[in-house]
Design an enzyme around this catalytic site. Structure first.
Site, PDB file in Angstrom:
ATOM      1  N   GLU A 170      48.156  36.805  47.720  1.00 15.84           N
ATOM      2  CA  GLU A 170      47.404  37.903  48.331  1.00 15.84           C
ATOM      3  C   GLU A 170      47.794  38.157  49.789  1.00 15.84           C
ATOM      4  O   GLU A 170      46.955  38.084  50.705  1.00 15.84           O
ATOM      5  CB  GLU A 170      45.902  37.641  48.178  1.00 15.84           C
ATOM      6  CG  GLU A 170      45.500  37.587  46.710  1.00 15.84           C
ATOM      7  CD  GLU A 170      44.001  37.519  46.464  1.00 15.84           C
ATOM      8  OE1 GLU A 170      43.240  37.274  47.425  1.00 15.84           O
ATOM      9  OE2 GLU A 170      43.601  37.715  45.306  1.00 15.84           O
ATOM     10  N   GLU A 284      45.545  36.781  38.712  1.00 16.79           N
ATOM     11  CA  GLU A 284      44.102  36.538  38.889  1.00 16.79           C
ATOM     12  C   GLU A 284      43.338  37.747  38.387  1.00 16.79           C
ATOM     13  O   GLU A 284      43.702  38.891  38.694  1.00 16.79           O
ATOM     14  CB  GLU A 284      43.720  36.319  40.362  1.00 16.79           C
ATOM     15  CG  GLU A 284      44.149  35.017  40.976  1.00 16.79           C
ATOM     16  CD  GLU A 284      43.587  34.835  42.388  1.00 16.79           C
ATOM     17  OE1 GLU A 284      42.496  35.398  42.668  1.00 16.79           O
ATOM     18  OE2 GLU A 284      44.230  34.140  43.193  1.00 16.79           O
TER      19      GLU A 284
END
Length: 487
Positions: A170, A284
């Protein structure tokens, strides 16, 4: 016909099952990989026990976790002269533990060893990962090359070539402190991917591993321009992400739609790019990125998962549920079992309804039959029998009513169906836990009672009359219906 009621669930539906309908392979993309907490947790017995439990019900193939380069793993150090000193002791134990349980690593290359970081910028997570860029890309490249070389030496290239290597986590959020964030991440990716491929071109590397389905188009375009290898695209999304962050719109996208709308967006971006055949991996996803007991600890997860599987089919290679276990410490040490953790198994080894949802959904077949219903998924197994998921989805904090789904079946089916249920009365420990006073630290006897309460009841047998079968579902009920053909 669906009967809609304001603020309530739909009432009833009749579904015609057509075994001659168009069909396609159904590769169980939703249970091929799971995420987990940081790497060092995998050395715990509780982590490995939960891993074995989830492996047993899903036969998942890959595990992803953060922070294999964290100082606590002990991989990277430097001597007084600033020369790198590598220690693979814990790395080996971590990956050995996965492989011994039949699970391969999906290697997230993160975070920065403190002595290699350009500055000591840490994330707020309890274990404070260093999120700064490297102070020397020469040393970073050498670390990546040595890491890959060691893995190949220990496990063999035929094994490691089946792993995935994902660059960072991320970088569009506060997990990456390079500036500008996108440009500096692209530099990190280019160095990392080329270092891996310099060791062996069979190693698979990808990114951008972004939150909120971000950066996919510029990532592919930039890496093509600089001739950096990309073997897959990875990104993340959660069902309570905002439309502003994912789509740059001001829509109110319901929790039931966000994940698969994002999956469609990324699918379209990749297919329209200069590398349209790149595999897409959602490394995810979940129904929430917050700690919401009424979501991840509840029976709601059964219908949400089933609906997500229905909508996301065909849009990605794999989707990694975050996470498989509440052996997880991003917000600190777990204080009590049901706090809205992301895992399928609560602290103490207590299976949640989500665990049972994955267990029953694993029984779906290998071929999907097209069906227009928004509350059913119809599949066929290799032996020709039908396995269907039916559900009654109700948004969290909304009231709902029971619903009945009537299946109109083709001739020649067996006279009975086998039905397995997951709902508040089947495979949900919430009532038992509340009844014992919701202890923060259940005794051994209470843990055993909770684990027993989490067990699914025996399969229910229902008669099929005049080629019809009716199944009534409570709010947020999930049922798997199995029907064989008559001999």
């Amino acid at each position: 016909m669906i009967c809609l009621m304001p603020a309530l669930a739909w009432c009833d539906e009749e579904i015609r099952i057509d075994t001659a309908a168009p069909h396609h392979p159904f590769p169980h993309f939703w249970e091929q990989m799971f995420g987990s907490g940081r790497a060092i947790l995998s050395l715990r017995d509780s982590y490995r026990s939960d891993l074995r439990a989830v492996k047993q019900i899903t036969d998942f193939k890959y595990m992803r976790f953060h922070a294999i380069f964290h100082d606590e793993v002990g991989l990277y150090d430097e001597d007084k002269q600033g020369n790198p000193v590598l220690n693979f002791s814990y790395v080996d134990q971590i990956y050995d533990g996965l492989l011994e349980n039949g699970v391969r690593p999906f290697v997230e290359l993160s975070f920065m060893p403190s002595k290699l970081a350009v500055r000591h910028t840490v994330h707020v997570f309890k274990y404070h990962p260093v999120v700064a860029p490297p102070r020397s890309y020469t040393k970073w490249d050498a670390l990546i090359s040595a890491f890959a070389s060691h893995l190949i030496e220990r496990y063999g290239i035929d094994e490691v070539a089946q792993w995935y290597f994902e660059v960072w986590n991320e970088p569009n959020l506060d997990f990456w402190a390079g500036t500008p964030s996108q440009g500096s991440y692209f530099t990190l990716y280019e160095h990392t991917a080329k270092a891996l491929k310099s060791v062996n071109t069979r190693l698979r590397v990808g990114g951008p591993s972004t939150a909120q389905a971000a950066w996919v188009t510029p990532f592919i375009r930039h890496m093509r321009e600089v001739h950096a290898p990309v073997d897959f695209v990875s990104t993340h999304v959660y069902a309570n992400d905002s439309a502003e962050n994912v789509f740059a719109t001001h829509e109110k996208i319901p929790r039931s739609e966000m994940v698969c709308r994002a999956a469609q967006k990324v699918h379209d971006e990749v297919r329209s790019s200069s590398s349209p055949a790149l595999p897409i991996i959602w490394s995810e996803y979940n129904a929430t990125y917050l700690n919401e007991p009424g979501v991840t600890d509840s029976a709601f997860m059964g219908p949400w998962l089933a609906n997500t599987i229905r909508r996301c089919d065909g849009l990605s290679e794999m989707m990694s549920y975050w996470s498989f276990s509440d052996v997880f410490e991003e917000q600190g040490v777990v204080r009590h079992p049901f706090y809205g953790g992301y895992g399928l198994i609560a602290a103490g080894g207590i299976p949640k309804p989500a665990f049972n949802a994955f267990k029953v959904l694993h029984g779906l077949g290998e071929e999907r039959l097209d069906n227009p219903s928004e509350h059913a998924l119809v599949t066929r197994r290799a032996d020709g029998s039908l396995a269907m998921a039916l559900w009654n989805y109700v948004e969290p904090r909304k009231s709902g009513v029971p619903s009945t789904i009537t299946l109109r079946l083709p001739p020649g089916m067996a006279p009975v169906a086998q039905v397995q249920r997951v709902d508040e009365q089947h495979g949900d420990v919430a009532g038992t836990y509340a009844g014992m006073g919701a202890p923060a630290s259940p005794t051994r006897a209470q843990l055993m009672q909770l684990k027993n309460a989490a067990l699914l009841p025996p399969v229910q047998t229902l008669p099929i009359t005049n080629n019809q079968l009716s199944v009534t579902l409570p709010p947020n009920g999930l049922a798997i219906v199995e029907i064989a053909f008559a001999h």
